[in-house]
Design a protein around this motif. Structure first.
Motif, short mmCIF file in Angstrom:
data_model
loop_
_atom_site.label_atom_id
_atom_site.label_comp_id
_atom_site.label_asym_id
_atom_site.label_seq_id
_atom_site.Cartn_x
_atom_site.Cartn_y
_atom_site.Cartn_z
N GLY A 171 44.09 36.18 35.34
CA GLY A 171 42.99 35.23 35.45
C GLY A 171 43.18 34.30 36.62
N GLN A 172 42.86 33.01 36.40
CA GLN A 172 42.98 32.02 37.47
C GLN A 172 44.43 31.53 37.55
OE1 GLN A 172 40.82 31.38 39.72
NE2 GLN A 172 41.81 29.67 40.74
N GLY A 173 45.28 32.40 38.03
CA GLY A 173 46.70 32.08 38.15
C GLY A 173 47.38 33.10 39.03
N HIS A 206 47.07 30.10 47.38
CA HIS A 206 46.19 29.23 46.58
C HIS A 206 44.87 29.89 46.19
CE1 HIS A 206 44.68 24.85 45.82
NE2 HIS A 206 45.02 25.49 44.70
N HIS A 207 44.95 31.14 45.80
CA HIS A 207 43.81 31.86 45.21
C HIS A 207 42.60 31.97 46.13
CE1 HIS A 207 46.30 30.91 41.74
NE2 HIS A 207 46.13 29.62 41.98
N GLY A 208 42.84 31.78 47.43
CA GLY A 208 41.72 31.86 48.38
C GLY A 208 40.92 30.57 48.47
N VAL A 263 45.76 40.43 49.30
CA VAL A 263 45.45 40.45 47.88
C VAL A 263 45.27 39.02 47.40
CG1 VAL A 263 46.11 41.24 45.59
CG2 VAL A 263 46.86 42.53 47.60
N ILE A 264 44.16 38.78 46.70
CA ILE A 264 43.85 37.45 46.17
C ILE A 264 43.91 37.51 44.65
CG2 ILE A 264 42.13 35.61 46.05
CD1 ILE A 264 40.91 36.77 48.65
N SER A 265 44.64 36.57 44.06
CA SER A 265 44.70 36.47 42.60
C SER A 265 43.84 35.30 42.15
CB SER A 265 46.15 36.26 42.14
OG SER A 265 46.22 36.21 40.74
N CYS A 266 42.78 35.61 41.40
CA CYS A 266 41.88 34.56 40.92
C CYS A 266 41.12 35.06 39.70
CB CYS A 266 40.91 34.12 42.02
SG CYS A 266 39.90 35.45 42.68
N GLY A 267 40.58 34.13 38.93
CA GLY A 267 39.87 34.49 37.71
C GLY A 267 38.39 34.75 37.94
N GLU A 268 37.85 35.69 37.21
CA GLU A 268 36.43 36.01 37.33
C GLU A 268 35.59 34.79 36.95
OE1 GLU A 268 33.24 39.40 35.82
OE2 GLU A 268 35.12 39.11 34.73
N GLY A 269 34.68 34.41 37.84
CA GLY A 269 33.77 33.29 37.56
C GLY A 269 34.48 31.96 37.42
N ASN A 270 35.63 31.79 38.07
CA ASN A 270 36.40 30.54 37.93
C ASN A 270 35.62 29.34 38.45
OD1 ASN A 270 37.52 29.78 40.85
ND2 ASN A 270 37.68 32.02 40.63
N THR A 290 41.85 40.21 42.20
CA THR A 290 42.05 40.51 40.78
C THR A 290 40.81 40.21 39.95
OG1 THR A 290 43.03 38.34 40.39
CG2 THR A 290 44.55 40.15 40.90
N ASP A 291 39.92 39.33 40.43
CA ASP A 291 38.70 39.07 39.66
C ASP A 291 37.73 40.25 39.73
OD1 ASP A 291 38.23 38.54 42.39
OD2 ASP A 291 36.55 37.20 41.93
N LEU A 292 37.88 41.08 40.75
CA LEU A 292 37.01 42.26 40.91
C LEU A 292 37.75 43.55 40.57
CD1 LEU A 292 35.25 41.44 44.31
CD2 LEU A 292 34.44 40.93 42.00
N ASN A 293 39.03 43.62 40.90
CA ASN A 293 39.80 44.86 40.78
C ASN A 293 40.85 44.84 39.69
OD1 ASN A 293 39.80 44.45 44.27
ND2 ASN A 293 38.46 45.87 43.22
N SER A 294 40.94 43.76 38.93
CA SER A 294 42.00 43.57 37.94
C SER A 294 43.35 43.69 38.64
CB SER A 294 41.83 44.55 36.78
OG SER A 294 42.64 44.14 35.69
#
Length: 334
Positions: A80-82, A258-260, A279-286, A309-313
């Motif tokens: 998620g958002q982490g 920082h998640h983009g 690669v960006i790690s962020c939560g869907e709809g954060n 990760t919000d689009l591609n897991s």
């Protein structure tokens, strides 16, 4: 006879000037490409594709990954958002962060699914909940031989429950914390006679920032021709300090800081990084709007190979030391 000697002389003269002519042509092509990229008429990713440097992509579970590339992988786990990244290299393992507390069990399961009973290294980049929330569970359930954390000024040391739980788990497991020291090189493993090394790039001992994010432990991973840069939640000030340090941050792949966010992955920083894959790690709809349009636009100046990760897991990037091979799970998968 004279005619023949004249022809031989011309051939010899041509052979003498040929290397210089080729060199001039290469320089001219390089200058032209630079101008085209700078003016936006050609993207760096176009050049990479043409030269065969761009990563190969697969949406499978890894069945298309060459055997030679399976020994080295960077897994950006969907928390998620982490942030949570597991690096496996020649039988050794590094976990960087573990997401929020609710994702601790997922990270533990992911690690165990890779056949890892105990981690070789854990890096807790900085003590924010979205990075170390799940770390207490990881430390308690799996543990590590070395746990690396940033050395913080007294007024920056948090008193949160999440941080205290992490410290308690470390103590209860008989483990100790190692303060990150910029310039330290760890020999992680050896794959087919080629070393895998991790270099700590930041923070410096005398680091002085207003934002805890800028104390993030930043590392570079090198394996043959492939290199990774992982910067936690580093923002503009931290990036500027890293650039000014003169340390080598020119890499193949970049786990986006920082998640983009809009205040990370700034122009001056990216000019030194020049990533071919991000690669960006962020939560869907954060609620933060990560990744921001501004950050994406800056990254797109260097590569179109951007995974989220919000689009591609979970995104896994394998390498044989020469090329990158990407597997991803479309949203809704693991």
């Amino acid at each position: 006879m004279a005619k023949r000697k004249g022809q031989e002389w011309q051939i010899k003269r041509l052979l003498k000037i040929l290397p210089t002519a080729i060199l001039v042509m290469i320089i001219c092509v390089g200058v032209l490409l630079g101008v085209l990229i700078e003016t936006g008429r050609l993207s760096l990713s176009d050049v990479q594709q043409t030269m065969g440097f761009a990563p190969k992509e697969s949406t499978s579970s890894g069945n298309t990954i060459p055997e030679a590339a399976k020994a080295f992988a960077v897994h950006v786990i969907d928390v998620g958002q982490g942030d949570s990244i597991l690096i496996t290299a020649g039988g050794k393992s590094i976990l960087i962060d573990a997401g929020e507390k609710e994702y601790g069990s997922k990270v533990v399961s992911f690690i165990r699914d890779k056949g890892i009973e105990r981690l070789d290294y854990i890096i807790a980049t900085h003590p924010h909940a979205d990075h170390i929330g799940g770390m207490a569970e990881v430390v308690s359930e799996i543990g590590a031989d070395r746990i690396i954390v940033p050395k913080l000024p007294d007024d920056m040391v948090p008193t949160t429950r999440v941080y205290e739980n992490f410290l308690k788990a470390v103590k209860n497991g008989g483990m100790k914390l190692t303060a990150a020291k910029a310039g330290t090189v760890y020999d992680i493993s050896d794959i087919g006679g080629i070393p895998v090394r991790m270099t700590v790039l930041a923070p410096d001992d005398n680091a002085d920032f207003d934002d805890l994010n800028d104390f993030s432990v930043c590392v570079r991973i090198d394996f043959d021709r492939i290199s990774w840069l992982l910067t936690g939640d580093l923002s503009e000030d931290g990036e500027a300090a890293l650039v000014n340090s003169g340390r080598d941050i020119d890499v193949t792949a970049y786990k986006v800081g920082h998640h983009g966010s809009a205040t990370s992955s700034m122009d001056k920083f990216l000019k030194k990084v020049t990533p071919r894959l991000c690669v960006i790690s962020c939560g869907e709809g954060n609620s933060y709007g990560h990744p921001t349009r501004a950050a994406l636009d800056r990254l797109l100046e260097y590569t179109s190979s951007i995974y989220r990760t919000d689009l591609n897991s979970t995104v896994s990037v394998y390498s044989d030391g020469q090329r990158l091979y990407v597997t991803k799970t479309e949203q809704g998968g693991g």
